[in-house]
Design an enzyme around this catalytic site. Structure first.
Site, PDB file in Angstrom:
ATOM      1  N   HIS A 139      67.021  17.914  26.266  1.00 54.39           N
ATOM      2  CA  HIS A 139      66.874  16.513  26.678  1.00 54.39           C
ATOM      3  C   HIS A 139      65.931  15.777  25.741  1.00 54.39           C
ATOM      4  CE1 HIS A 139      62.854  17.164  28.483  1.00 54.39           C
ATOM      5  NE2 HIS A 139      63.339  18.280  29.008  1.00 54.39           N
TER       6      HIS A 139
ATOM      7  N   CYS B 103      62.457  23.963  28.725  1.00 53.41           N
ATOM      8  CA  CYS B 103      63.529  23.124  28.190  1.00 53.41           C
ATOM      9  C   CYS B 103      63.310  22.848  26.702  1.00 53.41           C
ATOM     10  CB  CYS B 103      63.600  21.804  28.950  1.00 53.41           C
ATOM     11  SG  CYS B 103      64.406  21.933  30.556  1.00 53.41           S
TER      12      CYS B 103
END
Length: 352
Positions: free
Chosen positions: A231, A247
């Site tokens: 992301h 992440c």
């Protein structure tokens, strides 16, 4: 370029081999920004509405039925220069970032005082925002869009072949492959040593245009024990560091570019952890734990003839029973918990 491609090829081979051999993320502390409300101008009222909307979206996402762990990137908070002044690593990063664009925040001391607020106001003015010195949703978004990485400054056509992604957590790069060959490489941020990015072979299973702590785009991976993904970020000063809850963070400009290249089902390989699938230091593994280290223990137990149940990275009753049986067979204290002596007996050592 040839040498780097050779390294990527070897990394990909190692990651693929990891599927057959063995060799609760915690979010960063929130910024202390809950100060008394300032008188609301029209712009401040709009900021408040934006904040409430972003917080509502964040709550909905957290309430969704998601696997056990979620990405620990927190919602961007509203930060005001009100005593006691907010402080922390995020603000130190912001100060350095503002200074790099000619907005003088004063000393880089990690404190959101009047000088930093004045630098933020100057930045806001340069972006057509209300120069109130308050870090709200619109200012965070503007910060996230301030600069593209060098890769994304010129128009880049889509890859002509089959798209795959290789993420190297040592170099902190994300490489898009086209028909197995490097097409474009991007800088990224990866998981901290305490919450590492999950090594292995994954696939993209969800996509979305998000906001807040996730930047502008999200591509979720099929990691069975948690919600991990690729992301963007509104804190671009962290790109290139090991700072996330697992992440992969990219510049917003970069993640928007590859978002259109990546389809559901796109293969993603995460490799490069010098300690293999283990954490450093090796943590105790018991019921409720999840991660690549649990998966490594499950695979080694099965290799040695002990059935841990599904090899899914989740430490549940079948895995505990297999650990007990293994410990008993090796004359170890039978606890059902993987401690250093059990790691060693399993042959799961840290290596560099």
């Amino acid at each position: 370029m040839h040498r780097h491609w050779l390294v990527l090829t070897l990394a990909l081979a190692v990651a693929l081999t990891l599927g057959h051999l063995v060799a609760k993320p915690t979010g960063g502390a929130g910024l202390a920004s809950r100060a008394s409300q300032m008188p609301k101008t029209q712009g401040a009222a709009e900021e408040q509405r934006d904040t409430e909307k972003a917080q509502a979206i964040h709550r909905v996402r957290q309430a969704e039925e998601t696997p056990f762990y979620s990405c620990s990137c927190e919602q961007d908070e509203v930060i005001r220069p009100v005593r006691p002044y907010p402080s922390g690593a995020d603000i130190a990063g912001l100060q350095t970032y503002l200074a790099s664009f000619g907005f003088d925040p004063g000393p880089v001391d990690g404190v959101y005082g009047p000088l930093t607020a004045a630098a933020v106001a100057a930045f806001q003015r340069s972006r057509g925002l209300e120069p109130d010195g308050v870090l709200g949703p619109r200012t965070w978004i503007a910060l996230g869009r301030t600069v593209a990485s060098p890769v994304a400054q010129a128009p880049v056509p889509p890859p002509p072949g089959r798209v795959e992604i290789v993420i190297d957590t040592v170099d902190r790069t994300l490489t898009v492959l086209s028909d197995g060959k490097p097409y474009k490489r991007f800088p990224c941020a990866v998981g901290k040593p305490s919450t590492p990015s999950p090594q292995g072979q994954w696939k993209v299973v969800s996509k979305g245009a998000w906001s807040g702590g996730f930047g502008t785009r999200w591509m979720g991976l099929d990691v069975p024990w948690g919600k991990y993904g690729i992301h963007g970020t509104n804190k671009p000063w962290y790109i290139g560091d090991a700072v996330s809850g697992g992440c992969i963070r990219m510049f917003n400009h970069d993640v928007e570019l590859i978002f259109d290249w990546v389809e559901i089902g796109t293969p993603v390989v995460i490799c490069g952890n010098p300690f293999g699938p283990l954490r450093n230091p090796r943590r105790e593994l018991g019921p409720g734990e999840r991660g690549t280290d649990v998966l490594a223990a499950q695979r080694r137990l099965r290799m040695l003839g002990f059935d841990p149940g599904p090899e899914n990275g989740m430490y549940e009753e079948p895995t505990a029973n297999a650990v007990k049986a293994f410990q008993q067979s090796r004359g170890l204290r039978v606890t059902g918990v993987v401690t250093p002596d059990t790691y060693d007996a399993l042959g799961l050592y840290l290596f560099e």
